[in-house]
Design a protein around this motif. Structure first.
Motif, PDB file in Angstrom:
ATOM      1  N   TRP A 182      12.582  -7.546 -75.994  1.00 66.40           N
ATOM      2  CA  TRP A 182      13.176  -6.242 -76.690  1.00 66.40           C
ATOM      3  C   TRP A 182      12.856  -6.199 -78.176  1.00 66.40           C
ATOM      4  N   ASP A 183      12.253  -5.007 -78.620  1.00 68.99           N
ATOM      5  CA  ASP A 183      11.823  -4.813 -79.943  1.00 68.99           C
ATOM      6  C   ASP A 183      13.355  -4.778 -81.004  1.00 68.99           C
ATOM      7  N   ASP A 184      14.419  -4.682 -80.272  1.00 64.58           N
ATOM      8  CA  ASP A 184      16.023  -4.569 -81.149  1.00 64.58           C
ATOM      9  C   ASP A 184      16.725  -5.708 -80.885  1.00 64.58           C
ATOM     10  N   ASN A 185      16.051  -6.896 -80.413  1.00 62.77           N
ATOM     11  CA  ASN A 185      16.766  -8.138 -80.142  1.00 62.77           C
ATOM     12  C   ASN A 185      17.396  -8.461 -81.040  1.00 62.77           C
ATOM     13  N   ASP A 188      22.814 -21.461 -78.513  1.00 54.10           N
ATOM     14  CA  ASP A 188      21.501 -20.932 -78.900  1.00 54.10           C
ATOM     15  C   ASP A 188      21.551 -20.103 -79.845  1.00 54.10           C
ATOM     16  N   TRP A 189      20.277 -19.435 -80.051  1.00 55.49           N
ATOM     17  CA  TRP A 189      19.981 -18.565 -81.174  1.00 55.49           C
ATOM     18  C   TRP A 189      20.786 -17.222 -81.072  1.00 55.49           C
ATOM     19  N   PRO A 190      21.099 -16.642 -79.968  1.00 54.83           N
ATOM     20  CA  PRO A 190      21.562 -15.149 -79.671  1.00 54.83           C
ATOM     21  C   PRO A 190      22.916 -15.127 -80.282  1.00 54.83           C
ATOM     22  N   VAL A 191      23.534 -16.120 -80.615  1.00 56.76           N
ATOM     23  CA  VAL A 191      24.892 -16.185 -81.186  1.00 56.76           C
ATOM     24  C   VAL A 191      25.043 -16.748 -82.557  1.00 56.76           C
ATOM     25  N   ALA A 192      23.731 -17.384 -82.985  1.00 52.54           N
ATOM     26  CA  ALA A 192      23.869 -18.470 -84.136  1.00 52.54           C
ATOM     27  C   ALA A 192      24.214 -17.650 -85.327  1.00 52.54           C
ATOM     28  N   GLY A 214      22.671  -9.798 -83.114  1.00 52.03           N
ATOM     29  CA  GLY A 214      23.612  -9.686 -84.486  1.00 52.03           C
ATOM     30  C   GLY A 214      24.789  -9.107 -84.049  1.00 52.03           C
ATOM     31  N   LEU A 215      24.811  -8.136 -83.202  1.00 52.59           N
ATOM     32  CA  LEU A 215      26.136  -7.525 -82.760  1.00 52.59           C
ATOM     33  C   LEU A 215      26.964  -8.402 -81.948  1.00 52.59           C
ATOM     34  N   LEU A 216      26.315  -9.173 -81.066  1.00 50.19           N
ATOM     35  CA  LEU A 216      27.345 -10.060 -80.439  1.00 50.19           C
ATOM     36  C   LEU A 216      27.785 -11.334 -81.283  1.00 50.19           C
ATOM     37  N   GLY A 225      15.598  -8.351 -68.030  1.00 51.10           N
ATOM     38  CA  GLY A 225      16.555  -9.539 -68.344  1.00 51.10           C
ATOM     39  C   GLY A 225      17.206  -9.503 -69.680  1.00 51.10           C
ATOM     40  N   PRO A 226      18.092 -10.433 -69.907  1.00 49.92           N
ATOM     41  CA  PRO A 226      18.858 -10.519 -71.145  1.00 49.92           C
ATOM     42  C   PRO A 226      18.152 -10.108 -72.528  1.00 49.92           C
ATOM     43  N   TYR A 227      16.704 -10.856 -72.418  1.00 47.20           N
ATOM     44  CA  TYR A 227      15.960 -10.852 -73.614  1.00 47.20           C
ATOM     45  C   TYR A 227      14.601  -9.906 -73.585  1.00 47.20           C
ATOM     46  N   GLN A 228      14.404  -9.571 -72.449  1.00 44.67           N
ATOM     47  CA  GLN A 228      12.956  -9.100 -72.302  1.00 44.67           C
ATOM     48  C   GLN A 228      13.001  -7.901 -71.364  1.00 44.67           C
ATOM     49  N   ASN A 229      12.205  -7.079 -71.381  1.00 40.68           N
ATOM     50  CA  ASN A 229      12.033  -5.921 -70.490  1.00 40.68           C
ATOM     51  C   ASN A 229      11.266  -6.350 -69.175  1.00 40.68           C
TER      52      ASN A 229
END
Length: 471
Positions: A94-97, A129-133, A102-104, A84-88
């Motif tokens: 993912w350990d590099d989330n 939400d947090w992924p682009v915060a 951060g790139l997004l 998925g977007p956040y998990q394997n």
């Protein structure tokens, strides 16, 4: 293209509603495999290397299925993965989330700055939400002219907290890692960055906006939210009424409307047969479509299940989540094979059939920032039974003699998060279910409610306009 909870639906429907208001809204998404596959033919807009990293990213132009322009951040090293977007595929983060999102965030900020490689320049970066915060933090450290930032919190429980060495790796100044910056209990917090540096903060219901300013629903950031309360707005999510419409829904067995509710039981029969329940037209059927988690009150549902069957009632649950809760639901289903059915996974057609075929819809949430299923349920003439929290309290009018008499009742609310309180609410609903005339009124009340995106879109457009006037 990529859907994890209600945010997937919001990200498609809100921009479309904004464009109806002549707001030039465009969507930025990571290039997950599903996104690239669904986008079809794309056009390269630019190449960039935001960090001192051994990989390059591309910006690709495409469109969502509703015509909204889509900018895809294509970086195979970070996004081209199974799972998925956040998990394997094993359900592990993912350990590099931190680097992935951060790139997004960095690219979102670049698009809102003078260094953007695109001709189109947004006045507002709307972060969900947090992924682009981190984008508001990047904008804060970007010279003018730059876009203003709106930060929308869909769930305070998910914060994007990482080890502090990520600050330097993501190109943020060392001074930003402080109590009055990104630091949160010794870690770097994406969500705190968004709440601190955004020009406006929104969340997805008025009640949730109040709840997150104190514990427990502030999840440690309630003080910051209280400090920023003058910039905090609760805007109730809408639903896509073209997708969720029992008159036109291609995924249900028999279409119907408020004037043809006699067709609705045909969906109940189809649902019972599909999931091998006893075909009992007179026994109420309770539906659940949810993540199976503590937040959603799945543990309370498991505790109440055997007593629900004894009412009597049937129960259908669709979802995925914590393995222990999935297993517990399967166990009670095996114990009552003709009365309880559990389907794990993601099944859009079954989700629609449950909304149409169930008589009532259960949402015993510990907290619910907004919730969408209670709105779908009302639109489908399936009165919701829910705990009075967050958006559930804002969108369901509890059924009692007064609200039934004035035509406002649409469902059943309970306050204590216990199996006993849930059962008491279900008993109220079952008693009314057997009063066919009153039940029909309750169904039609819910079906008459307007839950489209136009109201929310106007509120967001007003915030954008106020911020853009200062950009």
């Amino acid at each position: 293209m990529a859907k994890v909870g209600g945010l997937g639906e919001v990200s498609a429907a809100l921009p479309a509603a904004l464009r109806e208001l002549r707001v030039d809204a465009r969507v930025l998404l990571p290039g997950y495999p599903g996104v690239l596959a669904a986008a079809g033919n794309t056009r390269e807009l630019a190449r960039l290397t935001p960090f001192d990293a051994p990989f390059e990213a591309r910006l690709l132009m495409a469109h969502l299925s509703n015509g909204v322009p889509l900018i895809i951040l294509d970086c195979p090293r970070l996004y081209a993965r199974a799972g998925g977007p956040y998990q394997n595929e094993a359900g592990e983060d993912w350990d590099d989330n931190g680097r992935r999102f951060g790139l997004l965030s960095k690219v979102a900020a670049i698009l809102g700055s003078a260094s953007s490689p695109l001709d189109w320049r947004p006045q507002i970066i709307h972060c969900n939400d947090w992924p682009v915060a981190l984008a508001p933090a990047y904008l804060h450290y970007t010279p003018q002219p730059r876009a203003a930032a709106v930060m929308t919190v869909h769930n305070m429980a998910f914060q994007g907290n990482f080890e502090p060495d990520l600050v330097a790796a993501l190109g943020l100044p060392e001074s930003s890692f402080a109590v009055d910056g990104l630091e949160f209990h010794g870690r770097m917090s994406f969500l705190k960055a968004g709440l601190l540096y955004a020009d406006a903060i929104t969340t997805v219901s008025p009640t949730y906006a109040r709840e997150i300013q104190s514990e427990p629903l502030g999840f440690g950031m309630h003080g910051l939210l209280r400090l920023r309360r003058d910039s905090l707005f609760g805007i109730l999510n809408g639903i896509d009424t073209t997708v969720w419409n029992p008159e036109t829904d291609p995924l249900i067995a028999h279409r119907y409307s408020a004037g043809t509710l006699d067709n609705k039981p045909l969906n109940k029969q189809a649902l019972q047969r599909r999931l091998r329940l006893a075909v009992e037209p007179e026994i109420p059927l309770l539906g659940v479509v949810s993540r199976f988690t503590q937040q959603k009150g799945t543990d309370v549902l498991v505790e109440a299940a055997s007593r629900l069957v004894g009412l009597p009632a049937q129960l259908v649950a669709l979802g995925t989540g914590v393995r222990e809760l999935e297993d517990a639901l399967r166990t009670v289903s095996a114990r009552y094979p003709g009365n309880i059915a559990v389907a794990t996974g993601f099944d859009e057609s079954l989700a629609h059939l449950i909304e149409a075929g169930a008589d009532m819809f259960l949402m015993p949430s510990r907290f619910e920032p907004c919730g969408l299923n209670q709105m779908y349920s009302q639109r489908y003439g399936t009165p919701p039974i829910a705990r009075a929290t967050g958006g559930l309290a804002d969108t369901i009018v509890d059924c009692n003699p007064g609200t039934l008499g004035n035509g406002s009742a649409t469902g059943f609310l309970f306050h204590q998060l216990t199996a006993a309180a849930l059962l008491a609410a279900v008993r109220r609903a079952v008693a009314m279910y057997h009063d066919r005339r009153s039940w029909r009124v309750l169904q039609q009340n819910g079906m008459a409610r307007h839950f489209g995106w136009d109201t929310a879109a106007r509120q967001y457009a007003g915030i954008y306009a106020r911020l853009a006037s200062h950009v």
